[in-house]
Design an enzyme around this catalytic site. Structure first.
Site, PDB file in Angstrom:
ATOM      1  N   ARG A 104      -8.511 -10.462   6.061  1.00 34.48           N
ATOM      2  CA  ARG A 104      -7.213 -10.608   5.389  1.00 34.48           C
ATOM      3  C   ARG A 104      -6.764 -12.041   5.610  1.00 34.48           C
ATOM      4  O   ARG A 104      -6.594 -12.482   6.748  1.00 34.48           O
ATOM      5  CB  ARG A 104      -6.193  -9.621   5.972  1.00 34.48           C
ATOM      6  CG  ARG A 104      -4.775  -9.913   5.526  1.00 34.48           C
ATOM      7  CD  ARG A 104      -3.812  -8.825   5.872  1.00 34.48           C
ATOM      8  NE  ARG A 104      -4.004  -7.684   4.997  1.00 34.48           N
ATOM      9  CZ  ARG A 104      -3.103  -6.700   4.840  1.00 34.48           C
ATOM     10  NH1 ARG A 104      -1.968  -6.711   5.511  1.00 34.48           N
ATOM     11  NH2 ARG A 104      -3.347  -5.693   4.014  1.00 34.48           N
ATOM     12  N   HIS A 131      -5.831  -7.535  -3.799  1.00 33.38           N
ATOM     13  CA  HIS A 131      -5.821  -6.518  -2.721  1.00 33.38           C
ATOM     14  C   HIS A 131      -6.692  -5.337  -3.210  1.00 33.38           C
ATOM     15  O   HIS A 131      -6.187  -4.255  -3.480  1.00 33.38           O
ATOM     16  CB  HIS A 131      -4.370  -6.085  -2.449  1.00 33.38           C
ATOM     17  CG  HIS A 131      -4.181  -5.362  -1.153  1.00 33.38           C
ATOM     18  ND1 HIS A 131      -5.200  -5.152  -0.242  1.00 33.38           N
ATOM     19  CD2 HIS A 131      -3.074  -4.781  -0.601  1.00 33.38           C
ATOM     20  CE1 HIS A 131      -4.724  -4.493   0.797  1.00 33.38           C
ATOM     21  NE2 HIS A 131      -3.441  -4.255   0.604  1.00 33.38           N
ATOM     22  N   GLN A 134      -6.753  -1.672  -1.618  1.00 35.86           N
ATOM     23  CA  GLN A 134      -5.532  -0.903  -1.871  1.00 35.86           C
ATOM     24  C   GLN A 134      -5.589  -0.221  -3.239  1.00 35.86           C
ATOM     25  O   GLN A 134      -5.335   0.979  -3.360  1.00 35.86           O
ATOM     26  CB  GLN A 134      -4.314  -1.829  -1.799  1.00 35.86           C
ATOM     27  CG  GLN A 134      -3.009  -1.139  -2.114  1.00 35.86           C
ATOM     28  CD  GLN A 134      -2.567  -0.172  -1.024  1.00 35.86           C
ATOM     29  OE1 GLN A 134      -2.455  -0.558   0.122  1.00 35.86           O
ATOM     30  NE2 GLN A 134      -2.309   1.075  -1.378  1.00 35.86           N
ATOM     31  N   ASP A 222       5.781  -3.155  -5.860  1.00 30.61           N
ATOM     32  CA  ASP A 222       5.435  -3.820  -4.605  1.00 30.61           C
ATOM     33  C   ASP A 222       6.601  -4.740  -4.237  1.00 30.61           C
ATOM     34  O   ASP A 222       7.507  -4.965  -5.057  1.00 30.61           O
ATOM     35  CB  ASP A 222       4.130  -4.626  -4.794  1.00 30.61           C
ATOM     36  CG  ASP A 222       3.606  -5.229  -3.494  1.00 30.61           C
ATOM     37  OD1 ASP A 222       3.998  -4.763  -2.401  1.00 30.61           O
ATOM     38  OD2 ASP A 222       2.808  -6.180  -3.566  1.00 30.61           O
ATOM     39  N   CYS A 262       2.341   0.429  -2.180  1.00 31.48           N
ATOM     40  CA  CYS A 262       1.309   0.189  -1.161  1.00 31.48           C
ATOM     41  C   CYS A 262       1.879   0.148   0.249  1.00 31.48           C
ATOM     42  O   CYS A 262       1.142   0.348   1.216  1.00 31.48           O
ATOM     43  CB  CYS A 262       0.532  -1.085  -1.480  1.00 31.48           C
ATOM     44  SG  CYS A 262       1.531  -2.594  -1.426  1.00 31.48           S
ATOM     45  N   ARG A 290      -6.087   5.221   2.236  1.00 28.79           N
ATOM     46  CA  ARG A 290      -6.709   3.949   2.635  1.00 28.79           C
ATOM     47  C   ARG A 290      -7.914   4.233   3.543  1.00 28.79           C
ATOM     48  O   ARG A 290      -8.962   3.606   3.410  1.00 28.79           O
ATOM     49  CB  ARG A 290      -5.705   3.056   3.390  1.00 28.79           C
ATOM     50  CG  ARG A 290      -4.472   2.619   2.620  1.00 28.79           C
ATOM     51  CD  ARG A 290      -4.783   1.764   1.420  1.00 28.79           C
ATOM     52  NE  ARG A 290      -5.612   0.619   1.744  1.00 28.79           N
ATOM     53  CZ  ARG A 290      -5.198  -0.528   2.292  1.00 28.79           C
ATOM     54  NH1 ARG A 290      -3.906  -0.699   2.564  1.00 28.79           N
ATOM     55  NH2 ARG A 290      -6.032  -1.531   2.537  1.00 28.79           N
TER      56      ARG A 290
HETATM   57  N1  NVA Z   1       2.042  -8.051  -1.942  1.00 24.74           N
HETATM   58  C1  NVA Z   1       2.155  -7.681  -0.551  1.00 24.74           C
HETATM   59  C2  NVA Z   1       1.235  -6.528  -0.236  1.00 24.74           C
HETATM   60  C3  NVA Z   1       1.317  -6.051   1.202  1.00 24.74           C
HETATM   61  C4  NVA Z   1       0.340  -4.969   1.486  1.00 24.74           C
HETATM   62  C5  NVA Z   1       1.829  -8.887   0.314  1.00 24.74           C
HETATM   63  O1  NVA Z   1       0.884  -9.616   0.003  1.00 24.74           O
HETATM   64  O2  NVA Z   1       2.523  -9.095   1.310  1.00 24.74           O
HETATM   65  N1   CP Z   2      -0.674  -1.689   2.107  1.00 28.98           N
HETATM   66  C1   CP Z   2      -1.148  -2.491   3.100  1.00 28.98           C
HETATM   67  O1   CP Z   2      -2.130  -3.236   2.937  1.00 28.98           O
HETATM   68  O2   CP Z   2      -0.493  -2.354   4.283  1.00 28.98           O
HETATM   69  P1   CP Z   2      -0.654  -3.274   5.552  1.00 28.98           P
HETATM   70  O3   CP Z   2      -0.113  -4.627   5.225  1.00 28.98           O
HETATM   71  O4   CP Z   2       0.142  -2.568   6.621  1.00 28.98           O
HETATM   72  O5   CP Z   2      -2.123  -3.353   5.908  1.00 28.98           O
END
Ligand code: NVA
Ligand code: CP
Length: 306
Positions: A104, A131, A134, A222, A262, A290
């Site tokens: 990540r 992502h 997800q 989101d 998500c 997930r």
């Molecule tokens: N769009 C959000 C998704 C978190 C799972 C982010 O990137 O923070």
């Molecule tokens: N939805 C998701 O990716 O959650 P986290 O940021 O907690 O991993």
């Protein structure tokens, strides 16, 4: 066989994406059953995080364990990556110890470099652009609650961000009907839209959330400020005024529509408390899925090594 990676849903064929959903579904059923498969036995998987995570971290850690392998949680800040060691060097070193890498991070280029310089499969656990894990698991949740992935009307309301881009990729690869409502200035990346259109994706970007949600069977949103955009939160709250998924908006959706998020969610911003806690919300099943989808992805990738 050449190793495979999952850097974006665009990496998958239509059959591969559909098979991952089916496999995750059968792994979910098997969890309570007799013979778990352990394709990661004797294998180690690095889980590298340059951003915060609850669901992705825990579902991958538990998933690797359930597949018989060793999960290694790595915060980039406590490694030489945090001190500027090039990702290309990290890729070659980690490939000598491990059998798979989940990362990540911020830039999609980082996961691409990791995948091209490393000799083990790489999974994108979220970048600023995509992502994929997800949205693959969201397709599983859709199938469970709506019966089919196809024949749905998908709506996404909010920021043209990594989640929107992954829905666009999924719509292109699986030929789904997707309408996205974003405020001006927060549209999806034109390159992502072009790539989807080249595959014949049925994707429409509109301004009015009501236009996106009308008759939709799957309504998704989101956060307005993603990780790394915290400084813009105030400005974004203004720009996204009117883009909340509340009872009035959900009331325009089709019969038996489901609500997806998500998580983490900001109640009162992109979603009302009444919707996320209401009868259409399937967000807890979505979070559980997930785990099952990570396992299906890792099993598929480890098989690509044989
Ligand atoms: N769009 C959000 C998704 C978190 C799972 C982010 O990137 O923070
Ligand atoms: N939805 C998701 O990716 O959650 P986290 O940021 O907690 O991993």
């Amino acid at each position: 066989m050449a190793k495979r990676d999952l850097l974006t849903i665009f990496d998958l064929s239509r059959d591969e994406a559909a098979d991952l959903v089916d496999r995750a579904s059968s792994m979910k059923r098997d969890l309570a059953g007799a013979k778990p498969r352990i394709p990661l036995a004797g294998r180690s998987v690095a889980l590298i995080f340059e951003k915060a995570s609850t669901r992705t971290r825990l579902s991958f850690e538990v998933g690797v364990h359930q597949l018989g392998g060793q999960p290694l949680f790595i915060s980039s800040q406590t490694t030489q990556m945090g001190r500027g060691e090039p990702i290309q060097d990290t890729a070659r070193v980690l490939s000598r110890y491990l059998h798979m890498i989940m990362i990540r991070t911020f830039s999609q280029k980082t996961v691409e470099d990791l995948a091209s310089m490393g000799s083990v499969p790489v999974i994108n656990g979220l970048t600023d652009l995509y992502h994929p894990c997800q949205v693959l698991s969201d397709l599983l949740t859709t199938k469970e609650h709506r019966g089919f992935i196809e024949e749905q009307k998908y709506a996404y309301v909010g920021d043209g961000n990594n989640m929107a881009h992954s829905w666009i990729a999924a719509a292109a690869v699986l030929d789904l009907d997707l309408r996205i409502a974003c405020p001006e200035g927060y549209d999806p990346d034109p390159g992502v839209l072009e790539r989807a259109k080249a595959l014949g994706g049925r994707i429409e970007v509109v301004r009015d959330p009501r236009e996106a949600v009308r008759d939709a069977t799957v309504v998704n949103t989101d956060v307005w400020a993603s990780m790394g955009q915290e400084a813009e939160a105030k400005k974004r709250r203004k720009a996204f005024d009117g883009y909340i998924v509340d009872d009035a908006l959900m009331g325009l959706a089709g019969e038996g529509a489901i609500f997806l998020h998500c998580l983490p969610a900001h109640r009162g911003e992109e979603v009302s408390d009444s919707v996320i806690e209401g009868p259409a919300s399937v967000v807890w099943d979505q979070a559980e899925n997930r785990l099952h989808m990570q396992k299906a992805i890792m099993e598929w990738l480890v098989e690509s090594l044989d």
